[in-house]
Design a protein around this motif. Sequence first.
Motif, PDB file in Angstrom:
ATOM      1  N   SER A  23      49.110   3.158 -24.306  1.00 49.11           N
ATOM      2  CA  SER A  23      50.270   2.437 -24.846  1.00 49.11           C
ATOM      3  C   SER A  23      50.619   1.308 -23.886  1.00 49.11           C
ATOM      4  O   SER A  23      50.788   1.547 -22.686  1.00 49.11           O
ATOM      5  N   VAL A  24      50.725   0.094 -24.404  1.00 48.81           N
ATOM      6  CA  VAL A  24      51.091  -1.072 -23.598  1.00 48.81           C
ATOM      7  C   VAL A  24      52.519  -1.458 -23.955  1.00 48.81           C
ATOM      8  O   VAL A  24      52.806  -1.827 -25.097  1.00 48.81           O
ATOM      9  N   VAL A  25      53.429  -1.366 -22.978  1.00 53.65           N
ATOM     10  CA  VAL A  25      54.848  -1.664 -23.201  1.00 53.65           C
ATOM     11  C   VAL A  25      55.152  -3.038 -22.610  1.00 53.65           C
ATOM     12  O   VAL A  25      54.918  -3.287 -21.423  1.00 53.65           O
ATOM     13  N   VAL A  26      55.695  -3.932 -23.466  1.00 56.25           N
ATOM     14  CA  VAL A  26      55.965  -5.314 -23.049  1.00 56.25           C
ATOM     15  C   VAL A  26      57.421  -5.652 -23.364  1.00 56.25           C
ATOM     16  O   VAL A  26      57.803  -5.710 -24.543  1.00 56.25           O
ATOM     17  N   PRO A  27      58.276  -5.870 -22.352  1.00 57.59           N
ATOM     18  CA  PRO A  27      59.624  -6.363 -22.635  1.00 57.59           C
ATOM     19  C   PRO A  27      59.562  -7.845 -22.996  1.00 57.59           C
ATOM     20  O   PRO A  27      58.898  -8.635 -22.313  1.00 57.59           O
ATOM     21  N   VAL A  28      60.217  -8.217 -24.075  1.00 53.55           N
ATOM     22  CA  VAL A  28      60.144  -9.588 -24.579  1.00 53.55           C
ATOM     23  C   VAL A  28      61.470 -10.284 -24.303  1.00 53.55           C
ATOM     24  O   VAL A  28      62.522  -9.867 -24.799  1.00 53.55           O
ATOM     25  N   PHE A  29      61.410 -11.355 -23.514  1.00 53.83           N
ATOM     26  CA  PHE A  29      62.609 -12.141 -23.229  1.00 53.83           C
ATOM     27  C   PHE A  29      62.185 -13.576 -22.909  1.00 53.83           C
ATOM     28  O   PHE A  29      61.705 -13.858 -21.816  1.00 53.83           O
ATOM     29  N   GLU A  54      48.155   1.323 -28.678  1.00 51.71           N
ATOM     30  CA  GLU A  54      49.361   0.779 -29.296  1.00 51.71           C
ATOM     31  C   GLU A  54      49.980  -0.234 -28.341  1.00 51.71           C
ATOM     32  O   GLU A  54      49.917  -0.075 -27.116  1.00 51.71           O
ATOM     33  N   VAL A  55      50.546  -1.289 -28.908  1.00 52.69           N
ATOM     34  CA  VAL A  55      51.266  -2.302 -28.140  1.00 52.69           C
ATOM     35  C   VAL A  55      52.715  -2.246 -28.596  1.00 52.69           C
ATOM     36  O   VAL A  55      53.020  -2.559 -29.749  1.00 52.69           O
ATOM     37  N   LEU A  56      53.593  -1.839 -27.688  1.00 50.92           N
ATOM     38  CA  LEU A  56      55.011  -1.669 -28.005  1.00 50.92           C
ATOM     39  C   LEU A  56      55.781  -2.854 -27.430  1.00 50.92           C
ATOM     40  O   LEU A  56      55.921  -2.992 -26.213  1.00 50.92           O
ATOM     41  N   LEU A  57      56.274  -3.723 -28.314  1.00 48.68           N
ATOM     42  CA  LEU A  57      56.998  -4.929 -27.921  1.00 48.68           C
ATOM     43  C   LEU A  57      58.494  -4.646 -28.014  1.00 48.68           C
ATOM     44  O   LEU A  57      59.015  -4.346 -29.094  1.00 48.68           O
ATOM     45  N   VAL A  58      59.187  -4.746 -26.872  1.00 49.09           N
ATOM     46  CA  VAL A  58      60.617  -4.434 -26.802  1.00 49.09           C
ATOM     47  C   VAL A  58      61.404  -5.732 -26.700  1.00 49.09           C
ATOM     48  O   VAL A  58      61.343  -6.429 -25.684  1.00 49.09           O
ATOM     49  N   ASN A  59      62.123  -6.082 -27.757  1.00 45.99           N
ATOM     50  CA  ASN A  59      62.924  -7.296 -27.761  1.00 45.99           C
ATOM     51  C   ASN A  59      64.208  -7.057 -26.976  1.00 45.99           C
ATOM     52  O   ASN A  59      65.140  -6.415 -27.453  1.00 45.99           O
ATOM     53  N   ASP A  60      64.267  -7.607 -25.766  1.00 42.32           N
ATOM     54  CA  ASP A  60      65.384  -7.365 -24.854  1.00 42.32           C
ATOM     55  C   ASP A  60      66.443  -8.457 -25.011  1.00 42.32           C
ATOM     56  O   ASP A  60      66.704  -9.233 -24.094  1.00 42.32           O
ATOM     57  N   GLN A  91      65.119  -6.104 -17.614  1.00 40.85           N
ATOM     58  CA  GLN A  91      63.710  -5.756 -17.763  1.00 40.85           C
ATOM     59  C   GLN A  91      63.441  -4.259 -17.608  1.00 40.85           C
ATOM     60  O   GLN A  91      62.738  -3.653 -18.424  1.00 40.85           O
ATOM     61  N   HIS A  92      63.990  -3.638 -16.568  1.00 33.69           N
ATOM     62  CA  HIS A  92      63.664  -2.240 -16.306  1.00 33.69           C
ATOM     63  C   HIS A  92      64.267  -1.316 -17.357  1.00 33.69           C
ATOM     64  O   HIS A  92      63.652  -0.309 -17.720  1.00 33.69           O
ATOM     65  N   ASN A  93      65.460  -1.643 -17.854  1.00 34.03           N
ATOM     66  CA  ASN A  93      66.034  -0.837 -18.928  1.00 34.03           C
ATOM     67  C   ASN A  93      65.215  -0.978 -20.204  1.00 34.03           C
ATOM     68  O   ASN A  93      65.016   0.002 -20.935  1.00 34.03           O
ATOM     69  N   ALA A  94      64.748  -2.202 -20.497  1.00 32.30           N
ATOM     70  CA  ALA A  94      63.900  -2.406 -21.667  1.00 32.30           C
ATOM     71  C   ALA A  94      62.584  -1.647 -21.516  1.00 32.30           C
ATOM     72  O   ALA A  94      62.085  -1.038 -22.474  1.00 32.30           O
ATOM     73  N   LEU A  95      62.023  -1.671 -20.308  1.00 31.60           N
ATOM     74  CA  LEU A  95      60.791  -0.910 -20.067  1.00 31.60           C
ATOM     75  C   LEU A  95      61.022   0.583 -20.262  1.00 31.60           C
ATOM     76  O   LEU A  95      60.195   1.277 -20.872  1.00 31.60           O
ATOM     77  N   LEU A  96      62.135   1.080 -19.748  1.00 32.30           N
ATOM     78  CA  LEU A  96      62.418   2.506 -19.885  1.00 32.30           C
ATOM     79  C   LEU A  96      62.549   2.898 -21.362  1.00 32.30           C
ATOM     80  O   LEU A  96      62.067   3.957 -21.777  1.00 32.30           O
ATOM     81  N   ALA A  97      63.191   2.031 -22.157  1.00 35.45           N
ATOM     82  CA  ALA A  97      63.310   2.303 -23.587  1.00 35.45           C
ATOM     83  C   ALA A  97      61.935   2.378 -24.239  1.00 35.45           C
ATOM     84  O   ALA A  97      61.682   3.242 -25.092  1.00 35.45           O
ATOM     85  N   GLY A  98      61.033   1.467 -23.854  1.00 33.52           N
ATOM     86  CA  GLY A  98      59.690   1.488 -24.416  1.00 33.52           C
ATOM     87  C   GLY A  98      58.869   2.657 -23.910  1.00 33.52           C
ATOM     88  O   GLY A  98      58.124   3.295 -24.679  1.00 33.52           O
ATOM     89  N   ILE A  99      58.986   2.975 -22.622  1.00 30.44           N
ATOM     90  CA  ILE A  99      58.210   4.066 -22.031  1.00 30.44           C
ATOM     91  C   ILE A  99      58.559   5.399 -22.693  1.00 30.44           C
ATOM     92  O   ILE A  99      57.684   6.216 -22.986  1.00 30.44           O
ATOM     93  N   THR A 100      59.847   5.622 -22.938  1.00 33.07           N
ATOM     94  CA  THR A 100      60.249   6.895 -23.540  1.00 33.07           C
ATOM     95  C   THR A 100      59.731   7.034 -24.972  1.00 33.07           C
ATOM     96  O   THR A 100      59.612   8.159 -25.475  1.00 33.07           O
ATOM     97  N   ARG A 101      59.413   5.908 -25.629  1.00 30.51           N
ATOM     98  CA  ARG A 101      58.919   5.950 -27.012  1.00 30.51           C
ATOM     99  C   ARG A 101      57.407   5.808 -27.110  1.00 30.51           C
ATOM    100  O   ARG A 101      56.856   5.866 -28.208  1.00 30.51           O
ATOM    101  N   ALA A 102      56.744   5.597 -25.981  1.00 31.09           N
ATOM    102  CA  ALA A 102      55.277   5.461 -25.996  1.00 31.09           C
ATOM    103  C   ALA A 102      54.637   6.775 -26.406  1.00 31.09           C
ATOM    104  O   ALA A 102      55.076   7.853 -26.009  1.00 31.09           O
ATOM    105  N   ARG A 103      53.560   6.692 -27.198  1.00 28.25           N
ATOM    106  CA  ARG A 103      52.953   7.878 -27.792  1.00 28.25           C
ATOM    107  C   ARG A 103      51.686   8.348 -27.080  1.00 28.25           C
ATOM    108  O   ARG A 103      51.267   9.488 -27.272  1.00 28.25           O
ATOM    109  N   ASN A 104      51.062   7.500 -26.301  1.00 29.80           N
ATOM    110  CA  ASN A 104      49.722   7.808 -25.800  1.00 29.80           C
ATOM    111  C   ASN A 104      49.733   8.358 -24.391  1.00 29.80           C
ATOM    112  O   ASN A 104      50.768   8.392 -23.717  1.00 29.80           O
ATOM    113  N   SER A 105      48.549   8.759 -23.916  1.00 27.80           N
ATOM    114  CA  SER A 105      48.438   9.508 -22.660  1.00 27.80           C
ATOM    115  C   SER A 105      48.501   8.625 -21.417  1.00 27.80           C
ATOM    116  O   SER A 105      48.734   9.119 -20.318  1.00 27.80           O
ATOM    117  N   ILE A 106      48.263   7.330 -21.577  1.00 29.74           N
ATOM    118  CA  ILE A 106      48.348   6.385 -20.464  1.00 29.74           C
ATOM    119  C   ILE A 106      49.257   5.241 -20.895  1.00 29.74           C
ATOM    120  O   ILE A 106      49.164   4.749 -22.027  1.00 29.74           O
TER     121      ILE A 106
END
Length: 292
Positions: A23-29, A54-60, A91-106
């Motif tokens: 899972s790739v988590v990207v905060p978008v700003f 999966e690519v998880l784009l977090v609109n911050d 940024q870090h809060n947006a990352l945390l939101a994405g990380i908690t919703r990531a589905r994959n093993s890495i």
Amino acid sequence: MSTTAAAETSGPAMPDASPPSVSVVVPVFGSGANLRELVSRVQAALSPLVCDLEVLLVNDGSGRGSWQLIEALARCEPQVRGLDLMHNYGQHNALLAGITRARNSIIVTMDDDLQHPPEELPKLLAAIAAGNDVAYGKAQRREHSPWRNLASRLTKRAMRLALGAEMAERSSAFRMFRAELKEGFAGFRDPQVSIDVLLSWSADRVACVAVDHHPRRQGRSGYDLGKLLTITLGMLTGYSALPLRLASGLGLLSAALGIGLLLWLLPGMLLADGQTPGLALLAALITLFAGL
């Protein structure tokens, strides 16, 4: 939140290991125009090496235009998911939101401005496959202004106090880690967030990989000198015992000074002709009890 199911892609497995899911988590700003290229390059770099991406784009709080781009990508790219935050949380809060919703093993975290080249992701994946819990992509040469570099060094020094010298020297915003690490901070609710501190609570083996670092294509960084100094102060007060140690040391010093003044005044009070050194005695008592 707009989501789509992740598509499975097969490719050559990494040596001595079955292909992982990533899972790739990207905060978008402020860099929404880069998203289509970012997703394409991430897919090209990782799809041959993983079984699920999966690519998880977090609109911050980057505006409706960025969210519309994310929605469009999620509709046409099965591997893209979107998360729309109500406003800019950082940024870090947006990352945390994405990380908690990531589905994959890495899990991968990276910026949206393409300063972290997606083509370097296989290097981090190889470091994880070698048995590390966290792999940081360390830029060989950073494309930032002198003031930004100075503030970054100050932040690193604060991180040394909170994380230890080794973890702080290796940390960067371009990171990959095993998803089970997030179980160690699943209940974290403090608004002052540092992903690197949270990872340090569970990570045992940490690798640092030399990667390229590209100039920013558009806009400017949201981390100016003032914000980085604020983060540094938050790191020191939120994750380090140094302020408590300084306060304790100051209290002990003040109490010792008060006791010393009392001992210095005591012979004069006992042997003098009955005159009490009122101001000096008051100063000694205030110093002693303030220190205590």
